[in-house]
Design an enzyme around this catalytic site. Structure first.
Site, PDB file in Angstrom:
ATOM      1  N   ARG A  50       5.164  -3.222   8.905  1.00 35.44           N
ATOM      2  CA  ARG A  50       3.834  -3.821   9.048  1.00 35.44           C
ATOM      3  C   ARG A  50       3.890  -4.815  10.195  1.00 35.44           C
ATOM      4  NH1 ARG A  50       0.426  -7.721   4.865  1.00 35.44           N
ATOM      5  NH2 ARG A  50       1.345  -9.434   6.007  1.00 35.44           N
TER       6      ARG A  50
ATOM      7  N   TYR B 147      -2.564 -16.615   8.358  1.00 32.02           N
ATOM      8  CA  TYR B 147      -1.805 -16.128   7.211  1.00 32.02           C
ATOM      9  C   TYR B 147      -1.141 -14.791   7.573  1.00 32.02           C
ATOM     10  CZ  TYR B 147      -0.677 -14.528   2.547  1.00 32.02           C
ATOM     11  OH  TYR B 147      -0.010 -14.077   1.441  1.00 32.02           O
TER      12      TYR B 147
ATOM     13  N   ASP C  58      -2.421  -5.204   8.336  1.00 32.33           N
ATOM     14  CA  ASP C  58      -3.276  -5.739   7.264  1.00 32.33           C
ATOM     15  C   ASP C  58      -4.404  -6.562   7.880  1.00 32.33           C
ATOM     16  OD1 ASP C  58      -4.364  -6.784   4.968  1.00 32.33           O
ATOM     17  OD2 ASP C  58      -2.456  -7.472   4.114  1.00 32.33           O
TER      18      ASP C  58
ATOM     19  N   HIS D 264      -6.716  -8.035   6.090  1.00 27.84           N
ATOM     20  CA  HIS D 264      -6.971  -9.128   5.152  1.00 27.84           C
ATOM     21  C   HIS D 264      -8.438  -9.439   4.914  1.00 27.84           C
ATOM     22  CE1 HIS D 264      -4.183 -11.366   2.833  1.00 27.84           C
ATOM     23  NE2 HIS D 264      -3.223 -10.879   3.600  1.00 27.84           N
TER      24      HIS D 264
ATOM     25  N   GLU E 277      -5.050  -1.795   6.612  1.00 28.72           N
ATOM     26  CA  GLU E 277      -5.282  -2.255   5.234  1.00 28.72           C
ATOM     27  C   GLU E 277      -6.407  -3.287   5.165  1.00 28.72           C
ATOM     28  OE1 GLU E 277      -1.744  -4.094   3.713  1.00 28.72           O
ATOM     29  OE2 GLU E 277      -2.835  -5.155   2.149  1.00 28.72           O
TER      30      GLU E 277
ATOM     31  N   GLU F 101      -5.486  -4.184  -3.134  1.00 35.00           N
ATOM     32  CA  GLU F 101      -4.530  -5.120  -3.739  1.00 35.00           C
ATOM     33  C   GLU F 101      -5.224  -6.131  -4.653  1.00 35.00           C
ATOM     34  OE1 GLU F 101      -2.757  -6.800  -0.124  1.00 35.00           O
ATOM     35  OE2 GLU F 101      -3.760  -8.692  -0.538  1.00 35.00           O
TER      36      GLU F 101
ATOM     37  N   ARG G 291      -3.869   0.642  -2.995  1.00 32.21           N
ATOM     38  CA  ARG G 291      -3.025  -0.549  -2.844  1.00 32.21           C
ATOM     39  C   ARG G 291      -2.844  -1.336  -4.137  1.00 32.21           C
ATOM     40  NH1 ARG G 291       0.453  -2.522  -0.249  1.00 32.21           N
ATOM     41  NH2 ARG G 291      -0.386  -4.467   0.535  1.00 32.21           N
TER      42      ARG G 291
ATOM     43  N   GLU H 224       5.326  -1.169  -0.456  1.00 34.80           N
ATOM     44  CA  GLU H 224       5.533  -2.438   0.259  1.00 34.80           C
ATOM     45  C   GLU H 224       6.731  -3.162  -0.367  1.00 34.80           C
ATOM     46  OE1 GLU H 224       2.326  -5.213  -0.287  1.00 34.80           O
ATOM     47  OE2 GLU H 224       2.829  -6.329   1.516  1.00 34.80           O
TER      48      GLU H 224
ATOM     49  N   TRP I  22      -9.819 -14.651   4.226  1.00 37.68           N
ATOM     50  CA  TRP I  22      -8.519 -14.720   4.890  1.00 37.68           C
ATOM     51  C   TRP I  22      -7.738 -13.454   4.583  1.00 37.68           C
ATOM     52  CZ3 TRP I  22      -4.113 -14.576   1.937  1.00 37.68           C
ATOM     53  CH2 TRP I  22      -4.302 -14.754   0.550  1.00 37.68           C
TER      54      TRP I  22
HETATM   55  C1  CS2 Z   1      -0.726  -9.343   1.438  1.00 44.67           C
HETATM   56  C2  CS2 Z   1      -0.223 -10.283   0.382  1.00 44.67           C
HETATM   57  O1  CS2 Z   1       1.142  -8.030   0.975  1.00 44.67           O
HETATM   58  C3  CS2 Z   1       0.007  -8.030   1.394  1.00 44.67           C
HETATM   59  O2  CS2 Z   1      -0.559  -7.037   1.804  1.00 44.67           O
HETATM   60  O3  CS2 Z   1      -2.074  -9.117   1.492  1.00 44.67           O
HETATM   61  O4  CS2 Z   1       0.707 -11.105   0.992  1.00 44.67           O
HETATM   62  C4  CS2 Z   1      -1.278 -11.148  -0.307  1.00 44.67           C
HETATM   63  O5  CS2 Z   1      -1.871 -11.990   0.594  1.00 44.67           O
HETATM   64  C5  CS2 Z   1      -0.680 -11.947  -1.413  1.00 44.67           C
HETATM   65  O6  CS2 Z   1      -0.133 -11.075  -2.351  1.00 44.67           O
HETATM   66  C6  CS2 Z   1      -1.695 -12.845  -2.094  1.00 44.67           C
HETATM   67  O7  CS2 Z   1      -1.147 -13.366  -3.245  1.00 44.67           O
HETATM   68 MG    MG Z   2      -2.600  -7.105   1.972  1.00 47.78          MG
END
Ligand code: CS2
Ligand code: MG
Length: 412
Positions: free
Chosen positions: A147, A159, A220, A222, A246, A272, A293, A349, A412
């Site tokens: 990634r 982030y 990602d 986000h 993602e 996720e 995810r 992942e 974010w």
């Molecule tokens: C992220 C995570 O792994 C990912 O794809 O989006 O780091 C996510 O931000 C965290 O799990 C939030 O707790």
């Molecule tokens: Mg993610």
């Protein structure tokens, strides 16, 4: 197999984890992951106050029925707190059943469909040279899929971008090590989508030029883009042949994904933050994503994630289970068993937990040549060392958040 003890264990070796441990009257134990990053104690309360009293005296062998009971009897369904609590019970019951059968869990789930699980790691850098070093370092650690997250000129902190300074413990730069981010208030980061969109395609071009066409690359988004912005980005990234893009838009809106889909063939991964198979129902049926995810920990356990993947298989949609360090070793191992067993596994992942976490959670999975395997110990293959866990009390820790230059809150 009657449940006669249920303990909720909170420990914070490298970060906070919530684990449920069930014990039966015939001496079997099972573990389940109930970690909800940044809101851990709400799941602890849900488990301790409302779930544990219902479990004591019930039959540990009735996994499906217990899941349905916890989901339906509360009346108030879904939501991350409820589903993380139910997930922990579900995992612990599968752990017990597999231990009682003397089999690794994947055998009970149908047996292995492959010899190991392709996994991707998180490379990042504020600038290209840092990013290239990070990709090389991941390749040295045997990752065969990477990634790619990058800093954006003009933005101070984003982030997902590792920074040495933010890692109080020293060593390799990571963005998920909590200590620097722990405290009563979450850290504020900044964001500007136009700058990001201008910068990102050039970064992928440079990465492809440097590392060649073979290496699977992921990114990602986000939840930060509007549908039109995501469509534009997906189109511009097509020459660089991403494995997936993602969370390109906020995951709640299926209509947004339709718009993105109409404009790009870059594969999409979502989910996720989803909690149930219902969250996936329409986007799977309408073939708006390519990868699921979900994580066992946030989707209510192995039972519903297996159902989701069986449903997704009708549409040739594969798994890409969420595996950041806030999924505990128990949750990670549980989804490795599921990934090994299902036909439509895609990728896993895998960020790797810290050394202290690995001492608290004794694990039997293996990581070799870029492939994960859950191991062949009976059950999920993870035991919790209570003495080690007791050394690390809970510490308040929040995820960061984004504001735009004018102060507006942003995804974010
Ligand atoms: C992220 C995570 O792994 C990912 O794809 O989006 O780091 C996510 O931000 C965290 O799990 C939030 O707790
Ligand atoms: Mg993610």
């Amino acid at each position: 197999m009657i449940i006669d003890k249920a303990e909720v264990i909170v420990t914070s070796p490298d970060r906070n984890f919530v684990t449920l441990k069930l014990t039966t009257n015939d001496g079997h134990t099972g573990l389940g992951d109930a970690t909800l990053n940044g809101r851990e104690l709400s799941v602890v309360a849900y488990l301790q106050e409302h779930v544990v009293p219902l479990l004591i005296g019930s039959d540990a062998s009735r996994i499906e029925d217990t899941w349905q009971f916890l989901y339906r009897s509360a009346y108030w369904r879904r939501g991350p707190v409820t589903m993380a609590a139910i997930a922990a019970v579900d995992m612990a019951l599968w752990d017990i059943k597999a231990k009682a059968a003397g089999m690794p869990l994947y055998q009970l789930l149908g047996g292995a469909s492959r010899s190991g699980l392709l996994a991707y790691g998180h490379a990042s850098g504020k600038e290209l040279s840092e990013l290239f070093d990070s990709i090389r370092s991941h390749q040295d650690q045997a990752y065969r899929a990477i990634r790619v997250q990058t800093g954006v000129p003009g933005l101070k902190a984003i982030y997902g971008i590792a920074s040495q300074a933010a890692d109080a413990g020293g060593g390799e730069a990571r963005y998920d090590h909590e200590p620097a981010r722990r405290g009563a208030k979450p850290m504020q980061e900044d964001w500007d989508t136009r700058s990001y969109l201008r910068h990102l395609p050039g970064v992928f071009e440079a990465v492809r030029n440097e590392f060649g066409p073979e290496l699977p690359l992921l990114h990602d988004g986000h939840h930060r883009m509007t549908p039109l912005q995501a469509a534009k980005l997906g189109k511009e990234l097509e020459p660089y042949d991403l494995f997936w893009l993602e969370d390109c838009t906020p995951a709640e809106s299926h209509e947004a994904l339709k718009l993105v889909r109409q404009h790009t063939t870059t594969p999409l991964a979502i989910g996720e933050v989803f909690n149930t198979v219902w969250d996936f129902k329409d986007i799977v049926r309408d073939q708006l994503i390519d990868y699921v995810r979900g994580a066992v920990t946030h989707m209510g356990g192995i039972t519903p994630l297996k159902k989701t993947m069986e449903y997704a298989s009708l549409y040739q949609i594969k798994s890409g289970f969420h595996g950041p360090t806030d999924i505990s070793p128990v949750g990670m191992a549980a989804q490795m068993h599921l990934g090994l067993a299902i036909h439509n596994f895609g990728i896993q992942e895998y960020m790797q937990h810290g050394a202290k976490t690995d001492e608290v959670f004794e694990q039997s999975f293996t990581w070799q040549n870029g492939l994960l395997h859950p191991g062949d110990e009976p059950g999920i293959g993870v035991e919790l060392n209570a003495d080690e866990a007791g050394k690390y009390p809970y510490e308040q820790a929040y995820l960061p958040y984004n504001r735009l230059a004018d102060g507006t809150m942003h995804d974010w």
